[in-house]
Motif scaffolding. Structure first.
Motif, PDB file in Angstrom:
ATOM      1  N   ILE A   1      36.483  12.142  52.444  1.00  0.00           N
ATOM      2  CA  ILE A   1      35.724  13.337  52.077  1.00  0.00           C
ATOM      3  C   ILE A   1      35.768  14.314  53.239  1.00  0.00           C
ATOM      4  N   GLY A   2      35.884  15.581  52.918  1.00  0.00           N
ATOM      5  CA  GLY A   2      35.896  16.621  53.937  1.00  0.00           C
ATOM      6  C   GLY A   2      34.887  17.706  53.607  1.00  0.00           C
ATOM      7  N   PHE A   3      34.289  18.261  54.641  1.00  0.00           N
ATOM      8  CA  PHE A   3      33.363  19.388  54.522  1.00  0.00           C
ATOM      9  C   PHE A   3      33.867  20.473  55.467  1.00  0.00           C
ATOM     10  N   SER A   4      34.141  21.648  54.953  1.00  0.00           N
ATOM     11  CA  SER A   4      34.635  22.724  55.798  1.00  0.00           C
ATOM     12  C   SER A   4      33.741  23.955  55.670  1.00  0.00           C
TER      13      SER A   4
ATOM     14  N   LYS B   1      41.294  24.170  50.850  1.00  0.00           N
ATOM     15  CA  LYS B   1      42.254  23.501  49.962  1.00  0.00           C
ATOM     16  C   LYS B   1      43.464  24.411  49.760  1.00  0.00           C
ATOM     17  N   GLU B   2      43.190  25.696  49.596  1.00  0.00           N
ATOM     18  CA  GLU B   2      44.256  26.670  49.364  1.00  0.00           C
ATOM     19  C   GLU B   2      45.310  26.656  50.477  1.00  0.00           C
ATOM     20  N   ARG B   3      44.884  26.360  51.689  1.00  0.00           N
ATOM     21  CA  ARG B   3      45.798  26.327  52.842  1.00  0.00           C
ATOM     22  C   ARG B   3      46.281  24.910  53.149  1.00  0.00           C
ATOM     23  N   GLY B   4      46.008  23.970  52.240  1.00  0.00           N
ATOM     24  CA  GLY B   4      46.539  22.616  52.366  1.00  0.00           C
ATOM     25  C   GLY B   4      45.657  21.621  53.093  1.00  0.00           C
ATOM     26  N   PHE B   5      44.480  22.042  53.535  1.00  0.00           N
ATOM     27  CA  PHE B   5      43.640  21.136  54.312  1.00  0.00           C
ATOM     28  C   PHE B   5      42.927  20.097  53.452  1.00  0.00           C
ATOM     29  N   GLY B   6      42.890  20.300  52.143  1.00  0.00           N
ATOM     30  CA  GLY B   6      42.252  19.329  51.267  1.00  0.00           C
ATOM     31  C   GLY B   6      43.150  18.149  50.929  1.00  0.00           C
ATOM     32  N   LYS B   7      44.405  18.217  51.352  1.00  0.00           N
ATOM     33  CA  LYS B   7      45.379  17.170  51.035  1.00  0.00           C
ATOM     34  C   LYS B   7      44.917  15.815  51.580  1.00  0.00           C
ATOM     35  N   GLY B   8      44.898  14.838  50.704  1.00  0.00           N
ATOM     36  CA  GLY B   8      44.519  13.485  51.103  1.00  0.00           C
ATOM     37  C   GLY B   8      43.038  13.183  50.950  1.00  0.00           C
ATOM     38  N   PHE B   9      42.240  14.203  50.684  1.00  0.00           N
ATOM     39  CA  PHE B   9      40.813  13.979  50.508  1.00  0.00           C
ATOM     40  C   PHE B   9      40.494  13.790  49.029  1.00  0.00           C
TER      41      PHE B   9
END
Length: 177
Positions: free
Chosen positions: A17-20, A27-35
Motif C-alpha cells: 500500500i502506498g500513500f502519496s 499513479k499517472e506517473r507510474g509510482f502506483g506500480k506494484g501497489f
C-alpha cells in the motif's frame, strides 16, 4: 519496463500500500506500480479529515496510515510507502505548529504573503523581491512544516509500536531536504 520494490515485495507475498501527498508521485506517473492500493492524498476524496475538521494533507495521511496499520493482519507481511510533501512550498503549516516557530513581532500580512509563495523561481530571476525579514518568516514556516513531518512520522511509528509490530518492522526514512 521498470521493476519496482513494491512489485518484488508483492510477488513475495507482501501486502503493498502506498500513500502519496505529492501529485508528482502519482499513479499517472507510474509510482502506483506494484501497489495493491495507492492512495493519492491530494485528491479531494482522500482529504477528508476526522470529524470534518480541516487539516493539512500530511496529517490526514498519517491518520489514514495509522488506521490502516490498526486494521492490518498482523501476521501478514506488508510494505507501506508514505510520501509526505510538507517540506515543499508553499509553506502553510497548521496554526498550532506555526505558533511554535513564528516570532510574535511578524506582521500577519507578511506571513500570509510568504505562505503564498509557491516556489523560488520568481525570486531567482528577479521578479519577486524578498527581504531578510521575508526569509526569516520563510525559515520559520519551513521549520513548522518540518515539525509537521516529524509529528506524522511519530504517529506512524507509535501506531506500529501500539500494535506490537515495530520490533518486526524495518522503517526507512529518506528525504530530499
Amino acid at each position: 519496463t521498470n521493476v519496482m520494490v513494491a512489485d518484488m515485495l508483492q510477488e513475495s507475498g507482501y501486502k503493498t500500500i502506498g500513500f502519496s501527498c505529492n501529485s508528482w508521485v502519482s499513479k499517472e506517473r507510474g509510482f502506483g506500480k506494484g501497489f495493491q492500493e495507492f492512495v493519492e492524498m491530494w485528491r479531494s476524496e482522500n482529504k477528508v479529515a476526522k470529524a470534518g475538521v480541516s487539516q493539512q494533507t500530511e496529517i490526514i495521511a498519517a491518520d489514514k496510515i495509522t488506521s490502516w496499520i490498526g486494521a492490518a493482519d498482523k501476521e501478514e507481511p506488508f510494505f507501506l510507502f508514505a510520501n509526505l510533501n510538507n517540506a515543499h512550498m508553499p509553506y502553510r503549516p497548521p496554526k498550532s505548529f506555526a505558533e511554535r516557530f513564528l516570532r510574535q513581532d511578524y506582521d500577519i500580512r507578511d506571513i500570509s504573503r510568504i505562505a503564498s509563495v509557491s516556489g523560488m523561481w520568481a525570486h531567482l530571476v528577479g521578479k519577486l523581491h524578498l527581504s531578510n525579514n521575508d526569509f526569516a518568516i520563510m525559515n520559520d514556516l519551513y521549520d513548522s512544516e518540518i515539525a509537521v513531518g516529524d509529528y506524522c512520522v511519530e504517529q506512524i511509528t507509535e501506531s506500529l509500536k501500539r500494535h506490537n509490530i515495530l520490533d518486526d518492522t524495518m522503517v526507512i526514512i529518506m528525504s530530499d531536504h
